[in-house]
Design an enzyme around this catalytic site. Structure first.
Site, PDB file in Angstrom:
ATOM      1  CD  GLU A 123      52.904  -0.286 -46.191  1.00 23.22           C
ATOM      2  OE1 GLU A 123      51.907  -0.977 -45.905  1.00 23.22           O
ATOM      3  OE2 GLU A 123      53.510   0.398 -45.345  1.00 23.22           O
ATOM      4  CD  GLU A 230      56.416   4.898 -43.647  1.00 23.62           C
ATOM      5  OE1 GLU A 230      56.241   3.991 -42.802  1.00 23.62           O
ATOM      6  OE2 GLU A 230      55.608   5.129 -44.559  1.00 23.62           O
TER       7      GLU A 230
HETATM    8  O1  G3I Z   1      42.234   6.991 -33.970  1.00 31.74           O
HETATM    9  C1  G3I Z   1      41.887   5.764 -33.327  1.00 31.74           C
HETATM   10  C2  G3I Z   1      41.286   6.043 -31.961  1.00 31.74           C
HETATM   11  O2  G3I Z   1      40.088   6.760 -32.120  1.00 31.74           O
HETATM   12  C3  G3I Z   1      41.041   4.707 -31.262  1.00 31.74           C
HETATM   13  O3  G3I Z   1      40.606   4.922 -29.974  1.00 31.74           O
HETATM   14  C4  G3I Z   1      42.353   3.896 -31.201  1.00 31.74           C
HETATM   15  C5  G3I Z   1      42.144   2.510 -30.594  1.00 31.74           C
HETATM   16  O4  G3I Z   1      43.030   1.557 -31.121  1.00 31.74           O
HETATM   17  O5  G3I Z   1      42.829   3.712 -32.513  1.00 31.74           O
HETATM   18  C6  G3I Z   1      43.138   4.933 -33.177  1.00 31.74           C
HETATM   19  O6  G3I Z   1      43.593   4.623 -34.441  1.00 31.74           O
HETATM   20  C7  G3I Z   1      44.895   4.100 -34.530  1.00 31.74           C
HETATM   21  C8  G3I Z   1      45.706   5.031 -35.426  1.00 31.74           C
HETATM   22  O7  G3I Z   1      46.987   4.481 -35.659  1.00 31.74           O
HETATM   23  C9  G3I Z   1      45.893   6.434 -34.846  1.00 31.74           C
HETATM   24  O8  G3I Z   1      46.679   6.395 -33.684  1.00 31.74           O
HETATM   25  C10 G3I Z   1      44.820   2.709 -35.135  1.00 31.74           C
HETATM   26  O9  G3I Z   1      44.188   1.821 -34.235  1.00 31.74           O
HETATM   27  C11 G3I Z   1      46.218   2.209 -35.453  1.00 31.74           C
HETATM   28  O10 G3I Z   1      46.117   0.978 -36.171  1.00 31.74           O
HETATM   29  C12 G3I Z   1      46.938   3.223 -36.321  1.00 31.74           C
HETATM   30  O11 G3I Z   1      48.247   2.739 -36.545  1.00 31.74           O
HETATM   31  C13 G3I Z   1      48.954   3.416 -37.563  1.00 31.74           C
HETATM   32  C14 G3I Z   1      49.379   2.423 -38.639  1.00 31.74           C
HETATM   33  O12 G3I Z   1      50.139   3.096 -39.615  1.00 31.74           O
HETATM   34  C15 G3I Z   1      48.186   1.773 -39.315  1.00 31.74           C
HETATM   35  O13 G3I Z   1      48.622   0.804 -40.215  1.00 31.74           O
HETATM   36  C16 G3I Z   1      50.188   4.046 -36.934  1.00 31.74           C
HETATM   37  O14 G3I Z   1      49.799   5.062 -36.007  1.00 31.74           O
HETATM   38  C17 G3I Z   1      51.066   4.651 -38.031  1.00 31.74           C
HETATM   39  O15 G3I Z   1      52.275   5.079 -37.450  1.00 31.74           O
HETATM   40  C18 G3I Z   1      51.343   3.579 -39.078  1.00 31.74           C
HETATM   41  O16 G3I Z   1      52.119   4.139 -40.107  1.00 31.74           O
HETATM   42  C19 G3I Z   1      52.544   3.230 -41.137  1.00 31.74           C
HETATM   43  C20 G3I Z   1      52.640   4.018 -42.423  1.00 31.74           C
HETATM   44  O17 G3I Z   1      51.439   4.684 -42.692  1.00 31.74           O
HETATM   45  C21 G3I Z   1      53.018   3.109 -43.589  1.00 31.74           C
HETATM   46  N1  G3I Z   1      54.223   2.371 -43.297  1.00 31.74           N
HETATM   47  C22 G3I Z   1      54.250   1.655 -42.030  1.00 31.74           C
HETATM   48  C23 G3I Z   1      53.928   2.612 -40.880  1.00 31.74           C
HETATM   49  C24 G3I Z   1      54.039   1.922 -39.548  1.00 31.74           C
HETATM   50  O18 G3I Z   1      53.088   0.885 -39.436  1.00 31.74           O
END
Ligand code: G3I
Length: 321
Positions: A123, A230
């Site tokens: 990105e 994705e």
């Molecule tokens: O691990 C913490 C946990 O300890 C905490 O309690 C919780 C509270 O919000 O957050 C958890 O972390 C989250 C993490 O995912 C794991 O589940 C983050 O808040 C959350 O922001 C994070 O989101 C991820 C996102 O990327 C971040 O930008 C999504 O799961 C993941 O599917 C997403 O993947 C991205 C690709 O890497 C790049 N392309 C877009 C795609 C979708 O957004």
């Protein structure tokens, strides 16, 4: 019942990006998919939060699962503006940051062995029209040619890994042009970019299928290998809009989704010579990231398997050809 990975074996691998909690669906994953991406566990910031401290247990469990089940492993990702530890950017020169990155890549190589493929940069292109590259800490420290620099640095450490550039909204003409420009310049300079990852976070309302074809052609014309990296097909008009609440699941929209998925895979099959893998971002609708984004708690149903891991109408339209 015939499975996705078997049906598509003559065309490309069928992947899924998942988390440790998705292993409740282990049987479904191993029967339907033959490629694995860690949805979070291999990201820089998920592996290390403090200098010198790495925590591998989440990624390890997923890598072991993939290996035990003969799944290919696609790494995601080395360089991104998100989910990256702040410490790597503190009080650092460009040279030091490159060394930090190389060290990170080496640590992963020593731990997992060299993976077949990896998203080197994720990105980097800006969505806003007037701007080319996204403003990130990587760019501020390394300069405007940072994408080339980091591809080269990573390649030095893992010369046998296929390095991908990965981005979203990759089928919107304006952003596509910018991505093509970046990749073209890199290739002209001999930067070791192997492929383009088309994230494909799309929706039942589009992009238009012709635009998707055009995008595949534009990226393939550069001589790059492609991954649909994705994939999910949202039930809403636009990720960023507050769409009116639709009562879900809605049979009419599920049908529209099934038709769209069917057409999409027809296109993918027709470009199979260029495509290494089609990876879904998730396993079942229940745990899709789109249930939390852009509106937390708004249910979405973007994948091929329902909350109980049962195949949806969309599954059958991908399978029946
Ligand atoms: O691990 C913490 C946990 O300890 C905490 O309690 C919780 C509270 O919000 O957050 C958890 O972390 C989250 C993490 O995912 C794991 O589940 C983050 O808040 C959350 O922001 C994070 O989101 C991820 C996102 O990327 C971040 O930008 C999504 O799961 C993941 O599917 C997403 O993947 C991205 C690709 O890497 C790049 N392309 C877009 C795609 C979708 O957004």
């Amino acid at each position: 019942m015939e499975t996705l990975k078997d049906k598509y074996a003559p065309y490309f691998k069928i992947g899924t990006a998942f988390e440790n909690y998705d292993l409740v669906n282990a049987d479904l994953i191993k029967t339907q998919f033959n490629s694995m991406t860690c949805a979070n566990a291999m990201k820089f910031g998920c592996l290390t939060e403090k200098p010198g401290e790495y925590e591998f247990k989440y990624a390890d469990e997923l890598v072991k699962f993939a290996k035990d089940n003969n799944m290919a492993i696609h790494g995601h990702n080395y360089v991104w503006h998100n989910q990256t530890p702040d410490y790597i950017f503190e009080n650092t020169s460009a040279e030091e940051l490159i060394e930090t990155l190389k060290n990170h890549v080496r640590i992963l190589k020593d731990h997992f062995g060299e993976l077949d493929s990896f998203d080197a940069v994720n990105e980097a292109i800006e969505d806003k029209s007037e701007q080319y590259l996204r403003d990130t800490k990587w760019k501020r420290i390394l300069g405007d040619d940072y994408v080339s620099k980091v591809f080269r640095a990573i390649h030095e450490v893992v010369p046998n890994t296929q390095l991908f550039y990965n981005d979203y909204n990759e089928s919107f003409p304006e952003k596509r042009e910018k991505i093509v420009r970046l990749l073209k310049e890199m290739l002209a300079d001999g930067v070791p970019v192997y492929g383009m990852g088309l994230q494909s976070h799309i929706s039942i309302y589009g992009p238009d299928l012709d635009e998707i074809k055009r995008s595949i052609e534009a990226y393939a014309a550069l001589g790059l290998r492609l991954r649909i990296s994705e994939l999910d097909v949202s039930m809403y008009l636009n990720n960023n809009d507050k769409d009116p609440e639709v009562k879900m699941p809605n049979p009419e929209l599920m049908k529209k989704q099934a038709d769209y998925y069917g057409e999409l895979f027809k296109i993918y099959r027709s470009y199979a010579d260029h495509i290494d893998a089609v990876t879904f971002w998730g396993v079942t609708d229940k745990d899709s990231w789109l249930n939390y984004f852009p509106i937390p708690g708004r249910r979405n149903y973007p994948l091929l398997f329902d909350d109980n891991g049962q195949p949806k109408e969309a599954f059958y339209s991908v399978m029946n050809f």
